[in-house]
Write a protein that holds these residues in place. Structure first.
Motif, PDB file in Angstrom:
ATOM      1  N   THR A 200      20.015   6.523  -7.647  1.00  9.03           N
ATOM      2  CA  THR A 200      20.543   6.458  -8.991  1.00  9.03           C
ATOM      3  C   THR A 200      19.635   5.688  -9.932  1.00  9.03           C
ATOM      4  OG1 THR A 200      22.603   6.475  -7.923  1.00  9.03           O
ATOM      5  CG2 THR A 200      22.676   5.419 -10.356  1.00  9.03           C
ATOM      6  N   TYR A 201      18.921   4.581  -9.248  1.00  4.27           N
ATOM      7  CA  TYR A 201      18.061   3.746 -10.100  1.00  4.27           C
ATOM      8  C   TYR A 201      16.765   3.717  -9.941  1.00  4.27           C
ATOM      9  CZ  TYR A 201      22.396   1.374 -10.407  1.00  4.27           C
ATOM     10  OH  TYR A 201      23.848   1.087 -10.889  1.00  4.27           O
ATOM     11  N   ILE A 202      16.061   4.587  -9.049  1.00  4.64           N
ATOM     12  CA  ILE A 202      14.711   4.680  -8.598  1.00  4.64           C
ATOM     13  C   ILE A 202      14.119   5.917  -8.396  1.00  4.64           C
ATOM     14  CG2 ILE A 202      12.930   3.998  -6.781  1.00  4.64           C
ATOM     15  CD1 ILE A 202      14.515   1.254  -6.404  1.00  4.64           C
ATOM     16  N   TRP A 203      13.031   6.408  -8.657  1.00  2.00           N
ATOM     17  CA  TRP A 203      12.389   7.550  -8.063  1.00  2.00           C
ATOM     18  C   TRP A 203      11.263   7.233  -7.417  1.00  2.00           C
ATOM     19  CZ3 TRP A 203       7.566   8.975 -10.154  1.00  2.00           C
ATOM     20  CH2 TRP A 203       7.299   8.330 -11.333  1.00  2.00           C
ATOM     21  N   GLU A 204      10.826   7.756  -6.487  1.00  2.00           N
ATOM     22  CA  GLU A 204       9.575   7.812  -5.558  1.00  2.00           C
ATOM     23  C   GLU A 204       8.503   8.916  -5.708  1.00  2.00           C
ATOM     24  OE1 GLU A 204      10.197   6.715  -1.465  1.00  2.00           O
ATOM     25  OE2 GLU A 204      11.829   5.489  -1.977  1.00  2.00           O
ATOM     26  N   ASN A 205       7.348   8.570  -5.429  1.00  2.00           N
ATOM     27  CA  ASN A 205       6.274   9.779  -5.043  1.00  2.00           C
ATOM     28  C   ASN A 205       6.186  10.123  -3.657  1.00  2.00           C
ATOM     29  OD1 ASN A 205       5.318   7.254  -4.096  1.00  2.00           O
ATOM     30  ND2 ASN A 205       3.126   7.807  -4.522  1.00  2.00           N
ATOM     31  N   PRO A 206       5.661  10.991  -3.300  1.00  2.00           N
ATOM     32  CA  PRO A 206       5.443  11.275  -1.779  1.00  2.00           C
ATOM     33  C   PRO A 206       5.064  10.195  -0.925  1.00  2.00           C
ATOM     34  CG  PRO A 206       4.575  13.084  -3.028  1.00  2.00           C
ATOM     35  CD  PRO A 206       4.554  12.115  -4.002  1.00  2.00           C
ATOM     36  N   TYR A 207       5.875  10.213   0.280  1.00  2.00           N
ATOM     37  CA  TYR A 207       5.498   9.088   1.148  1.00  2.00           C
ATOM     38  C   TYR A 207       4.700   9.546   2.583  1.00  2.00           C
ATOM     39  CZ  TYR A 207       9.738  10.775   3.882  1.00  2.00           C
ATOM     40  OH  TYR A 207      10.599  11.502   4.268  1.00  2.00           O
ATOM     41  N   ASP A 208       4.783  10.747   2.796  1.00  6.34           N
ATOM     42  CA  ASP A 208       4.067  11.089   4.203  1.00  6.34           C
ATOM     43  C   ASP A 208       2.816  11.632   3.950  1.00  6.34           C
ATOM     44  OD1 ASP A 208       3.868  12.205   6.611  1.00  6.34           O
ATOM     45  OD2 ASP A 208       5.124  13.805   6.618  1.00  6.34           O
ATOM     46  N   VAL A 209       1.810  10.622   3.866  1.00  3.52           N
ATOM     47  CA  VAL A 209       0.467  10.925   3.521  1.00  3.52           C
ATOM     48  C   VAL A 209      -0.323  10.799   4.853  1.00  3.52           C
ATOM     49  CG1 VAL A 209      -1.533  10.707   2.038  1.00  3.52           C
ATOM     50  CG2 VAL A 209       0.875  10.664   1.147  1.00  3.52           C
ATOM     51  N   THR A 210      -1.255  11.779   5.078  1.00  2.00           N
ATOM     52  CA  THR A 210      -2.279  11.714   6.393  1.00  2.00           C
ATOM     53  C   THR A 210      -3.566  11.888   5.950  1.00  2.00           C
ATOM     54  OG1 THR A 210      -1.599  13.928   6.985  1.00  2.00           O
ATOM     55  CG2 THR A 210      -0.247  11.881   7.984  1.00  2.00           C
ATOM     56  N   SER A 211      -3.974  11.975   4.652  1.00  2.00           N
ATOM     57  CA  SER A 211      -5.006  12.334   4.209  1.00  2.00           C
ATOM     58  C   SER A 211      -5.378  11.384   2.913  1.00  2.00           C
ATOM     59  CB  SER A 211      -5.585  13.621   3.919  1.00  2.00           C
ATOM     60  OG  SER A 211      -6.641  13.595   3.243  1.00  2.00           O
ATOM     61  N   ALA A 212      -6.632  10.495   2.926  1.00  2.00           N
ATOM     62  CA  ALA A 212      -6.471   9.532   1.911  1.00  2.00           C
ATOM     63  C   ALA A 212      -6.874  10.256   0.619  1.00  2.00           C
ATOM     64  CB  ALA A 212      -7.831   8.540   2.312  1.00  2.00           C
ATOM     65  N   SER A 213      -7.120  11.554   0.882  1.00  2.53           N
ATOM     66  CA  SER A 213      -7.392  12.383  -0.579  1.00  2.53           C
ATOM     67  C   SER A 213      -6.128  12.930  -1.211  1.00  2.53           C
ATOM     68  CB  SER A 213      -8.430  13.409  -0.529  1.00  2.53           C
ATOM     69  OG  SER A 213      -7.940  14.116   0.490  1.00  2.53           O
ATOM     70  N   PHE A 244       0.947   4.297   1.723  1.00  2.00           N
ATOM     71  CA  PHE A 244       0.526   3.744   2.786  1.00  2.00           C
ATOM     72  C   PHE A 244       0.073   5.244   3.730  1.00  2.00           C
ATOM     73  CE2 PHE A 244       5.179   4.053   2.261  1.00  2.00           C
ATOM     74  CZ  PHE A 244       5.485   5.100   3.275  1.00  2.00           C
ATOM     75  N   LEU A 245      -0.788   4.795   4.623  1.00  2.00           N
ATOM     76  CA  LEU A 245      -1.406   6.037   5.064  1.00  2.00           C
ATOM     77  C   LEU A 245      -1.313   6.124   6.590  1.00  2.00           C
ATOM     78  CD1 LEU A 245      -3.742   8.368   4.341  1.00  2.00           C
ATOM     79  CD2 LEU A 245      -5.374   6.959   5.408  1.00  2.00           C
ATOM     80  N   ASP A 246      -0.912   7.426   6.961  1.00  2.00           N
ATOM     81  CA  ASP A 246      -0.586   7.557   8.397  1.00  2.00           C
ATOM     82  C   ASP A 246      -1.630   8.276   9.209  1.00  2.00           C
ATOM     83  OD1 ASP A 246       1.711   6.157   8.479  1.00  2.00           O
ATOM     84  OD2 ASP A 246       2.884   7.800   7.752  1.00  2.00           O
ATOM     85  N   THR A 264      -9.271  -0.146   3.004  1.00  2.00           N
ATOM     86  CA  THR A 264      -9.732   0.710   1.837  1.00  2.00           C
ATOM     87  C   THR A 264      -8.249   1.109   1.140  1.00  2.00           C
ATOM     88  OG1 THR A 264     -11.580   1.828   2.908  1.00  2.00           O
ATOM     89  CG2 THR A 264     -10.620   3.102   1.255  1.00  2.00           C
ATOM     90  N   THR A 265      -7.253   1.685   2.043  1.00  2.00           N
ATOM     91  CA  THR A 265      -6.018   2.093   1.509  1.00  2.00           C
ATOM     92  C   THR A 265      -5.402   0.782   0.954  1.00  2.00           C
ATOM     93  OG1 THR A 265      -5.738   3.051   3.531  1.00  2.00           O
ATOM     94  CG2 THR A 265      -3.756   2.728   2.349  1.00  2.00           C
ATOM     95  N   GLY A 270     -13.424   3.022  -2.419  1.00  2.00           N
ATOM     96  CA  GLY A 270     -13.110   4.161  -1.845  1.00  2.00           C
ATOM     97  C   GLY A 270     -12.037   4.940  -1.682  1.00  2.00           C
ATOM     98  N   THR A 271     -12.309   6.378  -1.126  1.00  2.00           N
ATOM     99  CA  THR A 271     -11.176   7.261  -1.218  1.00  2.00           C
ATOM    100  C   THR A 271      -9.928   6.459  -0.833  1.00  2.00           C
ATOM    101  OG1 THR A 271     -12.987   8.967  -0.781  1.00  2.00           O
ATOM    102  CG2 THR A 271     -10.579   9.507  -0.471  1.00  2.00           C
ATOM    103  N   GLY A 272      -8.855   6.764  -1.747  1.00  2.00           N
ATOM    104  CA  GLY A 272      -7.545   6.528  -1.416  1.00  2.00           C
ATOM    105  C   GLY A 272      -7.131   5.216  -1.465  1.00  2.00           C
ATOM    106  N   ASN A 273      -8.074   4.237  -2.326  1.00  2.00           N
ATOM    107  CA  ASN A 273      -8.117   2.993  -2.582  1.00  2.00           C
ATOM    108  C   ASN A 273      -6.710   2.605  -3.439  1.00  2.00           C
ATOM    109  OD1 ASN A 273      -8.814   1.782  -5.328  1.00  2.00           O
ATOM    110  ND2 ASN A 273     -10.246   3.317  -4.741  1.00  2.00           N
ATOM    111  N   LEU A 274      -5.938   1.434  -3.156  1.00  2.00           N
ATOM    112  CA  LEU A 274      -4.680   1.201  -3.807  1.00  2.00           C
ATOM    113  C   LEU A 274      -4.732   1.096  -5.448  1.00  2.00           C
ATOM    114  CD1 LEU A 274      -1.732   0.494  -3.713  1.00  2.00           C
ATOM    115  CD2 LEU A 274      -2.423  -1.883  -3.395  1.00  2.00           C
ATOM    116  N   LEU A 275      -6.070   0.293  -5.845  1.00  2.00           N
ATOM    117  CA  LEU A 275      -6.187   0.013  -7.271  1.00  2.00           C
ATOM    118  C   LEU A 275      -6.380   1.337  -8.203  1.00  2.00           C
ATOM    119  CD1 LEU A 275      -6.744  -1.907  -9.490  1.00  2.00           C
ATOM    120  CD2 LEU A 275      -9.152  -1.862  -9.080  1.00  2.00           C
ATOM    121  N   THR A 276      -7.234   2.360  -7.633  1.00  2.00           N
ATOM    122  CA  THR A 276      -7.625   3.531  -8.300  1.00  2.00           C
ATOM    123  C   THR A 276      -6.150   4.413  -8.417  1.00  2.00           C
ATOM    124  OG1 THR A 276      -9.846   3.663  -7.384  1.00  2.00           O
ATOM    125  CG2 THR A 276      -8.729   5.725  -8.090  1.00  2.00           C
ATOM    126  N   ALA A 277      -5.388   4.333  -7.079  1.00  2.00           N
ATOM    127  CA  ALA A 277      -4.094   5.185  -7.338  1.00  2.00           C
ATOM    128  C   ALA A 277      -3.037   4.503  -8.184  1.00  2.00           C
ATOM    129  CB  ALA A 277      -3.604   5.020  -5.739  1.00  2.00           C
TER     130      ALA A 277
END
Length: 378
Positions: A200-213, A244-246, A264-265, A270-277
């Motif tokens: 009701t108050y929040i929306w999320e981006n995808p969470y099941d990520v297994t590739s840093a790209s 978060f990367l699995d 890196t995450t 680096g690929t998938g780094n937090l600052l760039t994301a």
């Protein structure tokens, strides 16, 4: 005589100046510059699966998402903690996917830990997000929150729907309502209106990520804004960035945190780094920074540096460094042969005649590729 004559006129001005000076030096969520910001304007660092710790108490379970407990997380600057609620022996527990695998104890005990921290840190606003895996009712959860004696801190929203403007941190602190509580999901919060349904108050981006790209800023949940950033932003919901990367370990689709990539995450290069994301998502959200960023192993990177950049915080104060950082990383959880300590301990238990569950074998298994290549002799 002349000083006394003008004292009634000078005193209010002097007191006002003192109050301004005090406000400028009082830190809210570890920074004086955040006190005047609204709850929704800033970014809150989140510890994904906060109570699920990878240390000796969990046999270094490879499914643990943090190296340090919730108290340490909060003291180091984390302001959002998440957990999964499951029913176990007629009690509400915090269990990772299932209580046969990783049980962090009762929800009441964890909330009591957070309550103690709030007692000792009166200028901090904390957010709790519970994944309601076994559909606990508002009444069920309210009973546990009351037992933990934490409801006095709970914020109750002024609206039953998403709002464009939230209180400032200072307003929340001054009113004593320093605990924001979201439940995923809760269709009815009658009798416990401080329990806010997450979507009701929040929306999320995808969470099941297994590739840093493959990190994405696109809305994923709730379904009515899925894939539509404009709709998500216009809904006035708060942007929630999972980062978060699995890695898949090849047994029935089981995934565990990708510890090897964590620097890196959670970092800035680096690929998938937090600052760039985070910068990419801020740009995609019409220059609105994510309200929440959720990470594994929060101390790595360290992730808090990225959150400080987003919040323009250069005056952070009151944080406590995590203890023995180097001893908590994965190097301390493996033997010289690369086998996880937790698995070795479980093998030793089996040798003494114990009968560990299949779940325990799976959850402390570690690097299964390495194990299957050589294994351990029982």
């Amino acid at each position: 005589m002349h000083v006394l004559k003008f004292l009634p006129f000078l005193l209010p001005t002097a007191l006002a100046s003192l109050e301004v000076a005090q406000r400028s030096t009082t830190a809210c969520n570890n920074s004086p510059s955040l006190c005047s910001k609204t709850y929704g304007q800033i970014t809150h660092l989140g510890a994904h699966d906060s109570p699920f710790v990878r240390d000796s108490t969990t046999d270094y379970s490879t499914f643990g998402n943090q190296y340090y407990n919730t108290t340490v997380q909060l003291s180091a600057g984390v302001r959002l903690v998440t957990g999964q609620v499951h029913k176990n022996n007629n009690e509400w527990h915090l269990c990772h996917s299932g209580c046969d695998y990783l049980d962090a104890g009762t929800l009441e005990s964890w909330l009591s830990e957070i309550k103690t921290w709030l007692d000792n840190n009166p200028n901090e606003v904390v957010t709790v997000l519970l994944v309601n895996s076994d559909d606990a009712s508002a009444s069920d959860l309210n009973t546990v929150f009351k037992a933990a004696n934490i409801t006095s801190y709970a914020y109750t929203p002024s609206s039953t729907g998403a709002v464009a403007t939230w209180p400032t941190l200072q307003e929340l602190i001054s009113s004593g309502t320093r605990l924001m509580t979201f439940i995923a999901s809760l269709s009815d919060n009658t009798g416990a209106t401080y329990l806010m349904d997450e979507f009701t108050y929040i929306w999320e981006n995808p969470y099941d990520v297994t590739s840093a790209s493959n990190f994405s800023c696109k809305p994923d949940r709730p379904s009515d804004v899925q894939g539509n950033t404009a709709a998500a932003l216009s809904s006035h919901r708060l942007p929630f960035m999972n980062h978060f990367l699995d890695q898949e370990i090849g047994i029935g689709g089981i995934e565990i945190p990708d510890v090897g990539a964590i620097s890196t995450t959670n970092g800035q290069n680096g690929t998938g780094n937090l600052l760039t994301a985070a910068d990419t998502c801020k740009s995609a959200y019409s220059n609105r920074q994510p309200t929440f960023i959720l990470v594994d192993f929060f101390d790595k990177g360290p992730a808090i540096d990225v959150v400080d950049k987003l919040n323009n915080v250069t005056d952070a104060t009151g944080r406590t460094a995590v203890p023995n950082t180097n001893s908590a990383d994965t190097s301390g959880t493996t033997t010289s042969g690369g086998t996880f300590v937790g698995l070795t301990d479980l093998v030793n238990e089996a040798k003494t005649g114990a009968n560990p569950s299949l779940g325990n074998w799976i959850w402390v298994g570690g690097d299964w590729v390495t194990i299957f290549g050589g294994g351990i002799s029982i």
